[in-house]
Design an enzyme around this catalytic site. Sequence first.
Site, mmCIF file in Angstrom:
data_model
loop_
_atom_site.group_PDB
_atom_site.id
_atom_site.type_symbol
_atom_site.label_atom_id
_atom_site.label_comp_id
_atom_site.label_asym_id
_atom_site.label_seq_id
_atom_site.Cartn_x
_atom_site.Cartn_y
_atom_site.Cartn_z
ATOM 1 N N LYS A 200 -141.502 77.696 60.302
ATOM 2 C CA LYS A 200 -142.468 77.038 59.415
ATOM 3 C C LYS A 200 -142.893 75.686 59.987
ATOM 4 O O LYS A 200 -143.788 75.038 59.462
ATOM 5 C CB LYS A 200 -141.858 76.842 58.024
ATOM 6 C CG LYS A 200 -141.616 78.140 57.260
ATOM 7 C CD LYS A 200 -141.080 77.843 55.883
ATOM 8 C CE LYS A 200 -140.412 79.023 55.229
ATOM 9 N NZ LYS A 200 -141.337 80.066 54.799
ATOM 10 N N GLN B 151 -139.494 73.710 53.329
ATOM 11 C CA GLN B 151 -140.880 73.245 53.174
ATOM 12 C C GLN B 151 -141.008 71.742 53.394
ATOM 13 O O GLN B 151 -142.088 71.183 53.178
ATOM 14 C CB GLN B 151 -141.402 73.593 51.769
ATOM 15 C CG GLN B 151 -141.462 75.070 51.470
ATOM 16 C CD GLN B 151 -142.481 75.819 52.327
ATOM 17 O OE1 GLN B 151 -143.351 75.225 52.967
ATOM 18 N NE2 GLN B 151 -142.370 77.134 52.348
ATOM 19 N N ASP C 65 -132.398 72.550 50.558
ATOM 20 C CA ASP C 65 -133.225 73.547 51.222
ATOM 21 C C ASP C 65 -134.466 72.812 51.732
ATOM 22 O O ASP C 65 -135.363 72.474 50.958
ATOM 23 C CB ASP C 65 -133.579 74.638 50.205
ATOM 24 C CG ASP C 65 -134.605 75.625 50.745
ATOM 25 O OD1 ASP C 65 -135.091 75.424 51.881
ATOM 26 O OD2 ASP C 65 -134.925 76.584 50.027
ATOM 27 N N CYS D 243 -141.681 84.409 46.258
ATOM 28 C CA CYS D 243 -140.208 84.351 46.228
ATOM 29 C C CYS D 243 -139.696 83.312 45.243
ATOM 30 O O CYS D 243 -138.636 82.701 45.483
ATOM 31 C CB CYS D 243 -139.618 84.112 47.614
ATOM 32 S SG CYS D 243 -139.982 85.406 48.778
ATOM 33 N N HIS E 10 -136.598 78.743 45.656
ATOM 34 C CA HIS E 10 -136.965 79.966 46.384
ATOM 35 C C HIS E 10 -135.774 80.924 46.260
ATOM 36 O O HIS E 10 -134.629 80.477 46.161
ATOM 37 C CB HIS E 10 -137.191 79.578 47.845
ATOM 38 C CG HIS E 10 -137.708 80.676 48.723
ATOM 39 N ND1 HIS E 10 -136.913 81.675 49.219
ATOM 40 C CD2 HIS E 10 -138.955 80.918 49.207
ATOM 41 C CE1 HIS E 10 -137.639 82.476 49.980
ATOM 42 N NE2 HIS E 10 -138.886 82.041 49.987
HETATM 43 N N1 PLP Z 1 -136.744 77.976 51.043
HETATM 44 C C1 PLP Z 1 -138.026 77.708 50.808
HETATM 45 C C2 PLP Z 1 -138.380 76.540 49.937
HETATM 46 C C3 PLP Z 1 -139.020 78.504 51.383
HETATM 47 O O1 PLP Z 1 -140.300 78.241 51.155
HETATM 48 C C4 PLP Z 1 -138.635 79.585 52.204
HETATM 49 C C5 PLP Z 1 -139.653 80.471 52.780
HETATM 50 O O2 PLP Z 1 -140.757 80.554 52.331
HETATM 51 C C6 PLP Z 1 -137.277 79.807 52.414
HETATM 52 C C7 PLP Z 1 -136.358 78.979 51.827
HETATM 53 C C8 PLP Z 1 -136.818 80.913 53.282
HETATM 54 O O3 PLP Z 1 -137.227 80.684 54.578
HETATM 55 P P1 PLP Z 1 -137.003 81.783 55.697
HETATM 56 O O4 PLP Z 1 -137.910 82.913 55.347
HETATM 57 O O5 PLP Z 1 -137.369 81.094 56.947
HETATM 58 O O6 PLP Z 1 -135.591 82.162 55.626
#
Ligand code: PLP
Length: 428
Positions: free
Chosen positions: A241, A218, A215, A382, A138
């Site tokens: 999430k 998800q 990260d 993203c 992402h």
């Molecule tokens: N990392 C992953 C794998 C994501 O799917 C997302 C958001 O969709 C993020 C990071 C960023 O999350 P946030 O928008 O809560 O900062």
Amino acid sequence: MTVTARPTPPELSFAGGFDPYVVRDDFPILSTTVNGKPLVYLDSASTSQKPNVVIEAVDTFYREYNANVHRGIYTIGERSTAAYERARATVARFINAPDAHEVVFTRNATEAINLVAYSWGRRNVNRGDAVILTEMEHHANLVPWQLLAQERDGDLEFIPITDDGLLRLDVFEVLLRLKPKLVAFTHVSNTLGTINLVAEMTEMAHAAGALVLIDGAQAVPHVPVDVQAIGADFYAFSGHKMLGPTGSGALWARRELLEAMPPFLAGGEMIREVHLRRSDFNDIPWKFEAGTPDIAAAIGFGAAAEYLMTLGMDRVREHERELTAYALDTLASELPWLELYGPMHADLRGGVVPFNVPGVHPHDVAQVLDRYGIAVRAGHHCTMPLHERLDLAATARASFNVYSVREDVDALIEGLREVVKLFGEPVR
Ligand code: PLP
């Protein structure tokens, strides 16, 4: 709305099993209608819906004890501080962190990753040092490292993926010969759903002398996460999430790393003593929580973690695995022209199903689905480099959570039939 001083875990009317239809009753938004149709929410990977216990926790905070934390020597200030710190302890328990003080509250996963890139990265990544990422990241786990590499003259390397969306660990092994300072990768892909072998990858990275950031944005809502079992050094995730309020997220990191890291943002709360020309910083985690935090969101985050623990993350995973298998099977058999991406076996992926209707832009697909009350995301999610790697301009994406059911998938199939009625039957 019933207002209680502290949200209690929900009474579950099913024992042992997981009944998503009972769970759905906890989510008021699921009984709303959109464009005259019942809402079919298939965009949980963007943000999840919120159960009553979370909504009530936030509501109760503002109605009964709204006050800043760690400041007021008065009753509601003490109550708000206690609730905020209790939420931290609950979130720590949710990921099996050994110490609640290793959990820093942030606004989201993006801020958690940026915290590490700015604070740890600027101290530890020097000219020519490698940071290894993957092609499926992402942007939140890509752009902060690009900025760091540009500023420190570092080197970014990428673990490639196979055509069906699995990481090439054979190439990872070769890249580790660069002796990287850090390996940062997603636990679960937000676009393909791939569940990565995080413990194995962490062990490989550690053997090469690198630290590991995962990260988990998800992963935490969908699979049991035990940061001690994984063995990573940093684990970033979002509360919003995993059924918590927007504005909630966290970074977990090993104590000694957090203690050695300089502050990220500076100001009130993160200090112990301030003089005109220098300051001493607070202990962890408060050293990283400058200014007034989003107290209500943190308290709601704690309520969400409690709720998920009551459901049982093993059962949540099993429910979503079974639903993903159903979605992959029925989408492929009912709509043979539909293009599906990512690993085709539900054991290898979370509840994220990207697809395309050949010849129809995903934005048009999403717009038609919306007429039927069906919410899916369309675009690059993203992950522009991942789309480039797969030679796709964009995709539509259906994603699940604890409240998702087979009928949502069936509604999606009916909605996609309406799309092709409008745009013509595609040929593959
Ligand atoms: N990392 C992953 C794998 C994501 O799917 C997302 C958001 O969709 C993020 C990071 C960023 O999350 P946030 O928008 O809560 O900062």
